[in-house]
Design a protein around this motif. Structure first.
Motif, short mmCIF file in Angstrom:
data_model
loop_
_atom_site.label_atom_id
_atom_site.label_comp_id
_atom_site.label_asym_id
_atom_site.label_seq_id
_atom_site.Cartn_x
_atom_site.Cartn_y
_atom_site.Cartn_z
N GLU A 1 5.38 -3.77 -11.44
CA GLU A 1 4.40 -4.54 -12.19
C GLU A 1 3.11 -4.75 -11.40
OE1 GLU A 1 4.60 -5.60 -15.34
OE2 GLU A 1 6.47 -4.47 -15.48
N GLN A 2 3.19 -4.58 -10.07
CA GLN A 2 2.00 -4.76 -9.23
C GLN A 2 1.16 -3.49 -9.12
OE1 GLN A 2 1.17 -7.82 -8.25
NE2 GLN A 2 3.03 -8.40 -9.36
N GLU A 3 1.59 -2.45 -9.83
CA GLU A 3 0.87 -1.18 -9.79
C GLU A 3 -0.56 -1.33 -10.27
OE1 GLU A 3 1.81 2.91 -8.67
OE2 GLU A 3 2.98 1.06 -8.62
N TYR A 4 -0.75 -2.28 -11.21
CA TYR A 4 -2.10 -2.47 -11.77
C TYR A 4 -3.09 -2.87 -10.70
CZ TYR A 4 -1.98 -7.56 -11.28
OH TYR A 4 -1.95 -8.82 -10.76
N PHE A 5 -2.60 -3.65 -9.71
CA PHE A 5 -3.52 -4.15 -8.68
C PHE A 5 -3.92 -3.02 -7.72
CE2 PHE A 5 -4.66 -6.24 -4.68
CZ PHE A 5 -5.59 -7.16 -5.13
N SER A 6 -2.95 -2.24 -7.27
CA SER A 6 -3.26 -1.15 -6.35
C SER A 6 -4.13 -0.09 -7.03
CB SER A 6 -1.97 -0.51 -5.80
OG SER A 6 -1.14 -0.05 -6.85
N ASP A 7 -3.83 0.21 -8.30
CA ASP A 7 -4.68 1.16 -9.04
C ASP A 7 -6.07 0.59 -9.26
OD1 ASP A 7 -2.59 2.89 -9.12
OD2 ASP A 7 -2.20 2.71 -11.26
N GLY A 8 -6.14 -0.71 -9.55
CA GLY A 8 -7.44 -1.34 -9.78
C GLY A 8 -8.32 -1.32 -8.55
N ILE A 9 -7.73 -1.58 -7.38
CA ILE A 9 -8.48 -1.51 -6.13
C ILE A 9 -9.04 -0.11 -5.92
CG2 ILE A 9 -8.22 -1.45 -3.61
CD1 ILE A 9 -8.45 -4.25 -4.42
N THR A 10 -8.20 0.89 -6.14
CA THR A 10 -8.63 2.28 -5.95
C THR A 10 -9.77 2.64 -6.89
OG1 THR A 10 -6.31 2.81 -5.45
CG2 THR A 10 -7.81 4.66 -5.80
N GLU A 11 -9.62 2.28 -8.17
CA GLU A 11 -10.64 2.63 -9.15
C GLU A 11 -11.96 1.92 -8.85
OE1 GLU A 11 -8.67 1.51 -12.71
OE2 GLU A 11 -7.41 3.29 -12.77
N ASP A 12 -11.88 0.67 -8.40
CA ASP A 12 -13.10 -0.06 -8.06
C ASP A 12 -13.83 0.59 -6.88
OD1 ASP A 12 -12.67 -1.85 -10.06
OD2 ASP A 12 -12.12 -3.54 -8.78
N ILE A 13 -13.07 1.02 -5.89
CA ILE A 13 -13.68 1.66 -4.72
C ILE A 13 -14.34 2.97 -5.12
CG2 ILE A 13 -13.17 2.79 -2.51
CD1 ILE A 13 -11.04 0.61 -2.06
N ILE A 14 -13.67 3.76 -5.95
CA ILE A 14 -14.25 5.03 -6.40
C ILE A 14 -15.54 4.77 -7.17
CG2 ILE A 14 -13.93 6.98 -7.99
CD1 ILE A 14 -10.94 6.92 -7.26
N THR A 15 -15.51 3.79 -8.08
CA THR A 15 -16.70 3.47 -8.87
C THR A 15 -17.85 3.02 -7.98
OG1 THR A 15 -15.35 2.84 -10.77
CG2 THR A 15 -17.61 2.01 -10.72
N ALA A 16 -17.54 2.14 -7.02
CA ALA A 16 -18.58 1.61 -6.13
C ALA A 16 -19.18 2.70 -5.26
CB ALA A 16 -18.01 0.48 -5.27
N LEU A 17 -18.33 3.56 -4.69
CA LEU A 17 -18.84 4.64 -3.85
C LEU A 17 -19.67 5.62 -4.66
CD1 LEU A 17 -15.71 5.41 -1.63
CD2 LEU A 17 -17.86 4.41 -0.86
N SER A 18 -19.29 5.83 -5.91
CA SER A 18 -20.00 6.79 -6.76
C SER A 18 -21.42 6.35 -7.06
CB SER A 18 -19.24 6.99 -8.08
OG SER A 18 -17.96 7.54 -7.84
N ARG A 19 -21.71 5.07 -6.89
CA ARG A 19 -23.07 4.59 -7.13
C ARG A 19 -24.05 5.04 -6.06
NH1 ARG A 19 -22.00 -1.78 -8.73
NH2 ARG A 19 -21.14 -1.41 -10.81
#
Length: 478
Positions: free
Chosen positions: A99-117
């Motif tokens: 159930e905690q998978e959402y948090f680890s995936d969310g962290i990853t997606e946020d980092i990818i989005t932020a770096l992509s800027r």
């Protein structure tokens, strides 16, 4: 024997990229920006591609690639782009609770989005990197398959209401660790925690990536085959040396870059930074003219690329020496708006707010910059910015503490010496202030009160008061 011309020549990896992009509808400019090369270079590559494949138009190229099904193109790993490149793998959920998978995936997606800027980085998309999720992968193989220099991986572990996130940046060439960090937090507001961790990771690795990517010594920067991007990145790297020699070399590299591409926003922006710091650090023969040039270059960089946060950052800091404090704050706020993970913009915004007397806001922004990028080579600017804010607020003991930290990190930073001196005077400690002046002149023997004008306060009365403190402590007027 006659040469067999029935089979087209094989394209190189770079030619393949350009051929597929151009046949798919991309313009010269779009391809150039993505690959960090000049539009004229794209045109030259296309001439070679047309010759190798025996085509004479974009339509012929499109048909050829479609009909060939890629058979005439080499099945090789994609080449690494000129700019620093990163693949962010899905952070591993170590909590034992799916159930905690959402948090680890969310962290990853946020980092990818932020770096992509960031216009400075080439980032592999989430849909590609997540294909490695759950696999025990070899980092160097991943880097080769995706054509990147760096791979970021990490893990998330939850224990009750506490979260621990670890992240490490790996060099895809050597497999060695470039950077690693651990973050602990309370799971009271999961989104705030995600934002904080993302900001800290992104700010730190951007600095480490830039300083790690350029490996060749300065002497080899005279190579005639360097691209606009390589010339610009070498200049950016030299900025952190903060010496007149490094600035001179960087200036030469940037003039070469702009001769190749006069509308390069990145080269224009870095040249603005070089001129600004040349004046700020006291290396310019005509400080006013150099500051003005930095300001004009910064403004041009924002016109060339309005979405580039670093262009707005450069423009913002260039206004200080010209008493354009309000304009500076607006530009720096725009940089933060464009990239909420840009620690340099936060720190410089803190300095700009300190110069106008908005001390609490200044300290808050400086603390964000320090927390998110604690290994920044220019962190002495953050320390002196906090010192200035405390000085303006009348907290002279705190100002002394932070000014001393700035001097320890960069003994040649005269603003640190000036704030230390003035704070001792304001606190009634004249002998300590006189000793601070002695220490300043030992490192910077030509320093005078007039040098304060390179970074003036907005309030004329406070500026006069600051000058009087330096004079009273014995710093020469001119």
């Amino acid at each position: 024997m006659e040469k067999d011309i029935s089979r087209p020549e094989t394209l190189s990896a770079r030619e393949r990229q350009i051929a597929e992009a151009f046949s798919g509808g991309d313009t010269y400019q779009a391809i150039a920006e993505r690959l960090c090369i000049a539009p004229s270079t794209v045109r030259t590559h296309l001439t070679t591609i047309y010759r190798k494949l025996g085509v004479s138009s974009k339509l012929d190229l499109h048909r050829h690639l479609r009909n060939a099904g890629g058979s005439d193109l080499p099945d090789k790993a994609p080449p690494r782009p000129d700019k620093p490149s990163i693949a962010v793998l899905a952070f591993e959920n170590m909590s034992g609770d799916p159930e905690q998978e959402y948090f680890s995936d969310g962290i990853t997606e946020d980092i990818i989005t932020a770096l992509s800027r960031s216009p400075w980085l080439f980032i592999i998309a989430r849909n590609t990197t997540f294909t490695y999720k759950g696999q025990n992968v070899d980092i160097r193989r991943v880097a080769t398959e995706l054509g990147v220099r760096f791979v970021l991986e990490g893990s998330v572990r939850r224990a009750g209401e506490r979260i621990r996130v670890t992240a490490q940046l790996i060099d895809g060439l050597s497999g060695g660790h470039v950077w690693s960090e651990r973050y602990d937090g309370q799971l009271e507001d999961v989104f705030d925690l995600q934002d904080e961790i993302t900001r800290n990771v992104v700010a730190s690795i951007q600095t480490r990536v830039h300083l790690t990517t350029i490996e060749e010594p300065v002497e080899r920067s005279t190579r005639p085959d360097l691209t606009v991007w390589e010339l610009t990145m070498r200049a950016w790297h030299l900025l952190y040396d903060f010496t007149p020699q490094s600035f001179d070399t960087a200036r030469g590299l940037l003039h070469r870059a702009l001769a190749l591409d006069p509308v390069s926003a990145e080269a224009t922006m870095v040249l603005s930074l070089i001129q600004h710091h040349t004046a700020l650090m006291g290396y310019a023969e005509d400080a006013r003219a150099t500051i003005t040039e930095a300001y004009e270059l910064g403004r041009r960089a924002t016109e060339l690329d309005e979405r580039n946060e670093y262009a707005h950052w450069a423009f913002g800091i260039s206004g200080w020496g010209l008493h354009k404090h309000d304009e500076s704050i607006v530009a720096l706020q725009r940089a933060v708006e464009l990239n909420p993970n840009c620690s340099l913009a936060y720190g410089s915004l803190g300095t700009a707010l300190g110069l106008v007397g908005r001390s609490e806001e200044a300290i808050a922004n400086q603390q964000i910059a320090i927390r998110s990028n604690p290994r920044d080579p220019s962190i002495f600017f953050r320390f002196s910015g906090i010192a200035l804010a405390h000085y303006m607020a009348g907290r002279f003991d705190a100002a002394v503490e932070w000014a001393a930290r700035a001097i320890h990190r960069m003994p040649r930073w005269y603003i640190g010496h000036f704030i230390l001196t003035a704070s001792h005077v304001q606190a009634g400690r004249l002998p300590e202030a006189q000793e601070a002046v002695r220490a300043c002149l030992e490192v910077l023997p030509e320093m005078t009160v007039a040098d304060l004008d390179r970074m003036p306060l907005k309030d004329a009365d406070r500026m006069g008061e600051f000058r009087a403190c330096l004079q009273r402590a014995g710093l020469p007027e001119r």
